[in-house]
Design an enzyme around this catalytic site. Structure first.
Site, short mmCIF file in Angstrom:
data_model
loop_
_atom_site.label_atom_id
_atom_site.label_comp_id
_atom_site.label_asym_id
_atom_site.label_seq_id
_atom_site.Cartn_x
_atom_site.Cartn_y
_atom_site.Cartn_z
CG HIS A 1 -0.53 2.00 -9.29
ND1 HIS A 1 -0.74 1.63 -7.98
CD2 HIS A 1 -1.61 2.74 -9.65
CE1 HIS A 1 -1.92 2.12 -7.57
NE2 HIS A 1 -2.45 2.80 -8.55
CG LEU B 1 9.53 -17.15 -2.99
CD1 LEU B 1 10.21 -16.61 -1.74
CD2 LEU B 1 9.05 -15.98 -3.81
CG ASP C 1 -2.07 0.95 1.11
OD1 ASP C 1 -2.34 1.44 -0.01
OD2 ASP C 1 -2.71 1.22 2.14
C1 IPE Z 1 -5.45 -2.63 -0.03
O1 IPE Z 1 -5.12 -1.30 -0.19
C2 IPE Z 1 -5.46 -3.32 -1.35
C3 IPE Z 1 -4.15 -3.46 -2.00
C4 IPE Z 1 -3.00 -3.10 -1.49
C5 IPE Z 1 -4.17 -4.10 -3.28
P1 IPE Z 1 -6.23 -0.16 -0.35
O2 IPE Z 1 -5.50 1.13 -0.49
O3 IPE Z 1 -7.19 -0.53 -1.42
O4 IPE Z 1 -6.99 -0.26 1.05
P2 IPE Z 1 -7.81 0.83 1.87
O5 IPE Z 1 -8.82 1.39 0.95
O6 IPE Z 1 -6.83 1.86 2.32
O7 IPE Z 1 -8.37 0.07 3.03
C1 IPE Z 2 -1.69 0.30 -3.30
O1 IPE Z 2 -1.45 1.66 -3.38
C2 IPE Z 2 -2.00 -0.31 -4.65
C3 IPE Z 2 -3.40 -0.68 -4.81
C4 IPE Z 2 -4.33 -0.62 -3.90
C5 IPE Z 2 -3.80 -1.16 -6.12
P1 IPE Z 2 -2.61 2.73 -3.31
O2 IPE Z 2 -2.98 3.11 -4.69
O3 IPE Z 2 -3.73 2.27 -2.46
O4 IPE Z 2 -1.84 3.92 -2.60
P2 IPE Z 2 -2.43 4.97 -1.59
O5 IPE Z 2 -3.01 4.20 -0.43
O6 IPE Z 2 -3.51 5.73 -2.33
O7 IPE Z 2 -1.29 5.83 -1.20
MG MG Z 3 -4.07 2.45 -0.45
#
Ligand code: IPE
Ligand code: IPE
Ligand code: MG
Length: 243
Positions: free
Chosen positions: A44, A138, A27
């Site tokens: 990403h 792995l 995240d």
């Molecule tokens: C969780 O992250 C999903 C992934 C890392 C793929 P999100 O950014 O979607 O989760 P919330 O919305 O902060 O809970």
């Molecule tokens: C995690 O990064 C990737 C996915 C959930 C696909 P985010 O896109 O949720 O990044 P933040 O939480 O907005 O910083």
């Molecule tokens: Mg996120």
């Protein structure tokens, strides 16, 4: 190689146990990008480089199974251009990073719904799984269109379809019907970016996982962060409900 214990040569003692199965909620890509004035797609993309580093670090650490959360069932609610970008980035990762990891013995599998992913991407996912099926350095699981609740619903449906009687429904019967029955119990669950929640990841498999939260944003994550999480895990007393 013994992947569960590191012998501490200097002290001659059995030192910290390395978790066999590690799960990561990757995240913070969006915040990483916005802190740099970049489009979210760049966050990403940088995240895929962190994945590559982390898989290599996991091999070096002696971890045998790694599960990473790449796209949740709830992430479909994001703007359509971001969703599209995430599909493209998975495709690029399958083309570029994962074959390199295959050369290092990484077997890649996907867990989650396959029916909503575009057909061209599903074909690539299937092909990579087939290509790496015999590798065993792995085990990497990429959770994509994954939700813990959806997985439990899937398992429950399969119990019904398989005609399992109510009396025969037990933990083993359900666990056998999850997306990836071969996935071991999660020992260590890491979430990056400072968020303190599970966000619907591995609700069944992480029942007794040790949780480690780090403020590092996923694109900045690497070997040191993984080592720090393992070190924290090594200090935990796991009781599994016992004394
Ligand atoms: C969780 O992250 C999903 C992934 C890392 C793929 P999100 O950014 O979607 O989760 P919330 O919305 O902060 O809970
Ligand atoms: C995690 O990064 C990737 C996915 C959930 C696909 P985010 O896109 O949720 O990044 P933040 O939480 O907005 O910083
Ligand atoms: Mg996120």
């Amino acid at each position: 190689m013994d992947t569960t214990r590191h012998e501490d040569a200097a002290l001659g003692t059995a030192a910290p146990i390395v978790p066999a199965c590690v799960a990561i909620i990757m995240d913070g890509n969006g915040r990483w990008a916005s802190a740099r004035g970049l489009p979210v797609a760049e966050g990403h993309r940088e995240g895929t480089r962190a994945l590559r580093r982390t898989v290599e670090a996991a091999i070096d650490a002696g971890i045998s199974s790694l599960v990473v959360y790449a796209f949740s069932t709830e992430n479909w609610s994001r703007p359509s251009d971001e969703v599209e970008t995430l599909m493209e980035i998975l495709s690029e990762t399958i083309d570029r990073e994962l074959p390199d990891l295959a050369r290092q013995g990484v077997r890649t599998r996907f867990m989650g719904r396959r029916d909503r992913v575009p057909g061209w991407l599903r074909e690539k996912m299937d092909a990579l799984e087939a290509l790496t099926a015999e590798l065993d350095t792995l085990d990497l699981w990429i959770a994509f269109d994954y939700g813990g609740r959806a997985e439990l619903v899937h398992a429950a449906r399969r119990l019904v379809v398989d005609g399992v009687s109510a009396d025969a429904v037990d933990e083993d019967a359900l666990a056998e019907r999850l997306y990836a029955p071969e996935l071991p119990e999660v020992d260590l669950l890491v979430r990056t970016s400072g968020e303190l929640r599970i966000s619907n990841f591995l609700l069944w498999e992480a029942a007794y996982a040790e949780l480690v939260f780090t403020d590092t944003l996923w694109p900045d994550f690497g070997e040191d962060d993984l080592q720090a999480a393992i070190a924290e895990y090594a200090h935990r007393a796991r009781r599994f409900g016992g004394r």
